[in-house]
Design an enzyme around this catalytic site. Structure first.
Site, PDB file in Angstrom:
ATOM      1  N   LYS A  35      44.753  46.806  44.871  1.00 39.05           N
ATOM      2  CA  LYS A  35      45.406  46.640  45.360  1.00 39.05           C
ATOM      3  C   LYS A  35      45.660  45.305  46.495  1.00 39.05           C
ATOM      4  CE  LYS A  35      45.325  50.540  48.388  1.00 39.05           C
ATOM      5  NZ  LYS A  35      46.640  51.106  49.253  1.00 39.05           N
ATOM      6  N   GLY A  78      28.641  40.741  47.463  1.00 41.86           N
ATOM      7  CA  GLY A  78      27.651  40.933  46.706  1.00 41.86           C
ATOM      8  C   GLY A  78      28.582  41.820  45.620  1.00 41.86           C
ATOM      9  N   HIS A  86      43.952  46.098  29.407  1.00 41.11           N
ATOM     10  CA  HIS A  86      44.318  46.576  28.407  1.00 41.11           C
ATOM     11  C   HIS A  86      44.749  47.603  28.081  1.00 41.11           C
ATOM     12  CE1 HIS A  86      40.565  44.355  26.790  1.00 41.11           C
ATOM     13  NE2 HIS A  86      39.501  45.286  28.614  1.00 41.11           N
TER      14      HIS A  86
END
Length: 183
Positions: A164, A140, A113
């Site tokens: 990263k 998980g 965003h």
């Protein structure tokens, strides 16, 4: 003029509230819903309606139920596996290598965003691809952020947030995920 879909596919900033993008998303949502609601004995590895939208998913790949996908920008190689509840926000390409295993509730995010709050409020975003190499194990609840690559044979610990790239063969864990092989 370039459409919002063209901008999305090119990795440029685009508005995610667009009729053409919405139509793709709705088609995928319907197929994902059928996949999630089918009896496991009828669904098989991937429900036929979902498989029809995913031509680059190998026939031996498996996606368990309670799965979520946005656009169908998903490649899964031979033997790749997603356990229950995985979320793939695939505004860009998500590629999962041969024999990669994703644990329950793994989340893969491609949308990034806008940093400007006004543009973010206008739903301006860009999409960065996520690549998972072969023989990778993602524990998980791990979260993979936009643009990361997980190298072949790497292990991502449960609950980690990968911000990263992860080197081939590395073991990472934590928030943010840190390389444990260097210790």
């Amino acid at each position: 003029m370039t459409s919002e879909l063209d901008k999305m596919r090119a990795g440029d900033w685009y508005c995610s509230l667009d009729p053409e993008i919405d139509a793709i998303r709705m088609r995928v949502f319907d197929a994902v819903h059928r996949h999630n609601m089918a009896l496991p004995s009828e669904r098989g590895d991937i429900h036929p309606d979902l498989r029809a939208l995913l031509p680059e998913v190998h026939e031996t790949a498996r996606i368990e139920g309670q799965f979520h996908l946005l656009y169908g920008n998903l490649k899964m190689a031979e033997g790749a596996f997603m356990n229950v509840g995985c979320v793939v926000l695939d505004a860009a390409q998500v590629e999962i290598g041969r024999n990669a295993m994703l644990g329950p509730q793994v989340q893969i995010y491609c949308p990034d965003h806008h940093r400007d709050p006004v543009k973010r409020g206008q739903l301006i975003e860009r999409a960065l691809p996520v690549t998972i190499g072969k023989d990778v194990w993602i524990g998980g609840g791990a979260i993979l952020l936009p643009g990361v690559t997980i190298g072949d044979g790497a292990i991502v610990g449960a609950g980690s947030v990968v911000t990263k790239d992860v080197a081939p063969g590395a073991r990472v864990a934590g928030n943010p995920a840190r390389d444990l092989t260097q210790r």
